[in-house]
Design an enzyme around this catalytic site. Structure first.
Site, mmCIF file in Angstrom:
data_model
loop_
_atom_site.group_PDB
_atom_site.id
_atom_site.type_symbol
_atom_site.label_atom_id
_atom_site.label_comp_id
_atom_site.label_asym_id
_atom_site.label_seq_id
_atom_site.Cartn_x
_atom_site.Cartn_y
_atom_site.Cartn_z
ATOM 1 N N ASN A 1 0.742 -1.562 0.189
ATOM 2 C CA ASN A 1 -0.313 -0.127 0.353
ATOM 3 C C ASN A 1 0.776 1.499 -0.304
ATOM 4 O OD1 ASN A 1 0.860 -0.178 3.032
ATOM 5 N ND2 ASN A 1 -0.675 0.645 3.463
ATOM 6 N N GLU B 1 3.321 -4.640 12.323
ATOM 7 C CA GLU B 1 2.929 -4.043 12.229
ATOM 8 C C GLU B 1 1.686 -3.991 11.642
ATOM 9 O OE1 GLU B 1 5.978 0.192 12.746
ATOM 10 O OE2 GLU B 1 4.946 -0.693 10.477
ATOM 11 N N CYS C 1 -3.207 1.479 6.734
ATOM 12 C CA CYS C 1 -3.948 0.933 7.953
ATOM 13 C C CYS C 1 -4.878 1.524 8.561
ATOM 14 C CB CYS C 1 -2.537 0.082 8.095
ATOM 15 S SG CYS C 1 -1.227 1.457 8.676
#
Ligand code: NAD
Ligand code: 6OD
Length: 491
Positions: free
Chosen positions: A160, A259, A293
Site C-alpha cells: 500500500n 505492524e 492501515c
C-alpha cells in the site's frame, strides 16, 4: 510531477551488490489499466540463502567496522540520492500501485528520504545507559550498556505504501549497523529495487542492502522467515500473515516486530469545526483509495450533527476525482489488484445483505477508456449497520466507511473500542479537554485529535491486539534493531 510513464521492463533481485536473475519470473501489473509493466525475477530458496550469506559477509566487512558517525553520513547520502532521483521513484511507485502521482510526490517519496534522515540524526544522539553501582558488601562498579546490531534483519513489507514502509524499517536497521534482506510485496517490487541502486550510489557497502522478490507462503517470504541465519524479522501486513510468520519464527526464537491491520474509528463530536472535520475524515477514509492501515472505516458522529455530517461526507465521496494516476487532478486511483477489488466488492455486497443503507458509491465506475481495464472502485459510504455486522468488524482496506450515530461520549468510546484491532483512532472536537480525555480512553497505538496521519518519526508507532506486536519509531526502532550488552567494570 512525472512527465510520462516509463515502466521498468525487468526487475531483478539484488544480492551483494549484484542484480541477480532467478529461474522463474512473475508479472508486475499496473493497477490503472491491467497492463504488464515488468517481469519480476523470483527468488527461490537458494537465492534467498545467497542474500542472507551476502548480508552476513557485509557484517564481517567494512560495514561492521564503520562508526556511527560514518553510518549516519551514508544514510543522509541515501536520502540525498532519493531526492535526486525523486521522479524515478514517483514513476515507479505510481506504476506499481496506481496511486495518484500527486500522492506519491507529496507522501511516499518525501517520507522515504525523511525516514533515512530521521534515523541518521537520531542514532548520533543516543547515549549509553550507565549506573554507578555500590553493593551492600562494599564493592563498587561502573555499569554501561553498549548497543550492538542484531545482525541480519529480514524485512517483509506490503503493497500500500511500498517505499514509505520499506524505508521506515531499512533506515533504523542500517542506522543500528545491521545488514538487511528485504522482501517487498509481489504486487509492488519496483521501488525496493530502485533503492538498491540508490544505496550503492550513496556508498552503502555491497551486501548491506539486499532485495529478494517473490510471494509469501512457500516462496521468498517464507524462506526468509525460516532461514536459520536470519537474526530478526520485521513485518508489515495483514494480521493473519503476522500469525503465520510468528508460527514459523517461533522455532528459532527470533525477535519479531509486527505492524498489522486495523479497523480504525473516527469520533466526531457536534462541537467540531465542521468543515475541517469533514475534510479530515474524508482524507482518513479515502486517502490512497482507503488502502492505508490507519484509514478510518468506522465513523461515529454525535446524533445532533449526524444527518448534516452524512450529507457532507457523501458530497465529498461523490466529488472525488477518480482517474488516471498520471493526471495531476486525480484524487483517487484504483485498488491494487483485481483480486483485492473482488475482496472489497464482496464486502460491498455483504453490506447490503447485512442491511446497510448505501449513502454513496457501492460499485465500480465506468470511464469508457483503458481505465475500465484497471481495478477502480467507487468511494462508498454506508449507514444503518448493526455494530456486530461483519462490515463493521472486519478490515476491508478500501475507500469505504460506515457512519453510525451516538448520543453520549461514553457510548462513542465503547463503540470505538469494541474491536479486536487497536491501531489508530481520531477524535474531532473543539473541546480540547474532551479531546484529551477521549484520546486517552482509546485502545489504539496512535490517536489523533483534530488531525489524521500527522506523523513525527520520533514517536512510538504500532498497534494493540490484532494490530501488532511492539512499537517502532524513534528510540523504539533503535531498541528493536539493536541488542544491549551491559558491561560491569569493578572499580
Ligand atoms: P500481506 O500480509 O498479504 O502481505 C505483506 C507481505 O507479507 C508481502 O510481502 C507478502 O508477500 C508477505 N507474506 C505473505 N504471506 C507470508 C508468509 N506466510 N511468510 C512470509 N511472508 C509472507 O499484506 P498486504 O495485503 O500486502 O497489505 C495489506 C495489509 O497490511 C492490511 O491488512 C493493512 O492493514 C496492513 N498494513 C499494516 C500497516 C501497519 O503499519 N500496521 C501498514 C501497512 C499495511
Ligand atoms: O507513518 C508510518 O510510519 C507508518 N508506518 C504508516 C503506516 C501506514 C499504513 O498503511
Amino acid at each position: 510531477m512525472p512527465q510520462g510513464f516509463h515502466p521498468v521492463k525487468s526487475i531483478l533481485n539484488y544480492i551483494g551488490g549484484e542484480f541477480v536473475r532467478g529461474n522463474l519470473e512473475f508479472a508486475d501489473v499496473n493497477p490503472a489499466d491491467g497492463s504488464v509493466i515488468a517481469q519480476v525475477s523470483h527468488a527461490d530458496e537458494s537465492i534467498v540463502d545467497q542474500a542472507v550469506q551476502a548480508a552476513r559477509k557485509a557484517l564481517r566487512g567494512a560495514w561492521g567496522r564503520l562508526g556511527v558517525r560514518d553510518r549516519a553520513q551514508r544514510l543522509h547520502k541515501v536520502a540525498d540520492a532519493i531526492e535526486t532521483r525523486f521522479d524515478d521513484f514517483v514513476q515507479a511507485e505510481v506504476a506499481d500501485t496506481g496511486k495518484p502521482a500527486a500522492v506519491a510526490s507529496r507522501l511516499d517519496v518525501p517520507r522515504a528520504a525523511a525516514n533515512f534522515r530521521a534515523f541518521a540524526d537520531l542514532i548520533k544522539t543516543v547515549g549509553l545507559e550507565s549506573f554507578y553501582t555500590e553493593t551492600p558488601d562494599g564493592k563498587s562498579a561502573l555499569n554501561y550498556a553498549v548497543r550492538k546490531p542484531l545482525g541480519v534483519v529480514g524485512i517483509i513489507t506490503p503493497w500500500n505504501l511500498p517505499l514509505l514502509l520499506l524505508t521506515w524499517k531499512v533506515a533504523p536497521a542500517l542506522a543500528c549497523g545491521n545488514a538487511v534482506v528485504v522482501k517487498p510485496s509481489e504486487e509492488t517490487p519496483a521501488t525496493a529495487t530502485l533503492l538498491a541502486e540508490v544505496t550503492a550510489e550513496a556508498g552503502i557497502p555491497h551486501g548491506v542492502y539486499n532485495v529478494v522478490h517473490g510471494f509469501g507462503p512457500n516462496s521468498a517470504g517464507e524462506c526468509l522467515t525460516r532461514h536459520p541465519d536470519m537474526n530478526a524479522i520485521t513485518f508489515t501486513g495483514e494480521s493473519q500473515t503476522g500469525a503465520a510468520i510468528m508460527k514459523t519464527v517461533a522455532a528459532s526464537v527470533k525477535p519479531v516486530s509486527f505492524e498489522l491491520g486495523g479497523k480504525n474509528a473516527a469520533i466526531v463530536f457536534a462541537d467540531c469545526d465542521f468543515e475541517d472535520t469533514v475534510n479530515g475524515v474524508a482524507e482518513a477514509v479515502f486517502l490512497n483509495t482507503g488502502q492505508v492501515c490507519l484509514c478510518a472505516e468506522r465513523v461515529y458522529v454525535e446524533r445532533a450533527m449526524f444527518p448534516r455530517f452524512v450529507e457532507a461526507l457523501k458530497h465529498k465521496a461523490e466529488h472525488l476525482r477518480i482517474g488516471s494516476p498520471l493526471d495531476c487532478a486525480t484524487e483517487l486511483g484504483p485498488l491494487i489488484s483485481a483480486a483485492h477489488r473482488e475482496k472489497v466488492l464482496s464486502y460491498y455486497r455483504l453490506a447490503s445483505e447485512e442491511g446497510a443503507t448505501v449513502v454513496a458509491g457501492g460499485g465500480v465506475p465506468e470511464f469508457g477508456n483503458t481505465l475500465d481495464k484497471g481495478f477502480y472502485i467507487q468511494p462508498t459510504i454506508y449507514t444503518g449497520l448493526a455494530e456486530s455486522a461483519r462490515c463493521v468488524k472486519e478490515e476491508i482496506f478500501g475507500p469505504v466507511c460506515h457512519i453510525a450515530p451516538f448520543d453520549a461520549e461514553e457510548e462513542a468510546v465503547a463503540m470505538a473500542n469494541d474491536t479486536r484491532y487497536g491501531l489508530a483512532a481520531s477524535i474531532w472536537t473543539t473541546n480540547l479537554k474532551r479531546g484529551h480525555r477521549v484520546a486517552q480512553e482509546m485502545n489504539a497505538g496512535i490517536t489523533w485529535v483534530n488531525c489524521w496521519f500527522l506523523r513525527d518519526l520520533r514517536t512510538p508507532f504500532g498497534g494493540m491486539g490484532l494490530s501488532g506486536i511492539g512499537r517502532e519509531g524513534g528510540m523504539h526502532s533503535l531498541n528493536f534493531y539493536s541488542e544491549l550488552n551491559n558491561i560491569c567494570v569493578r572499580l
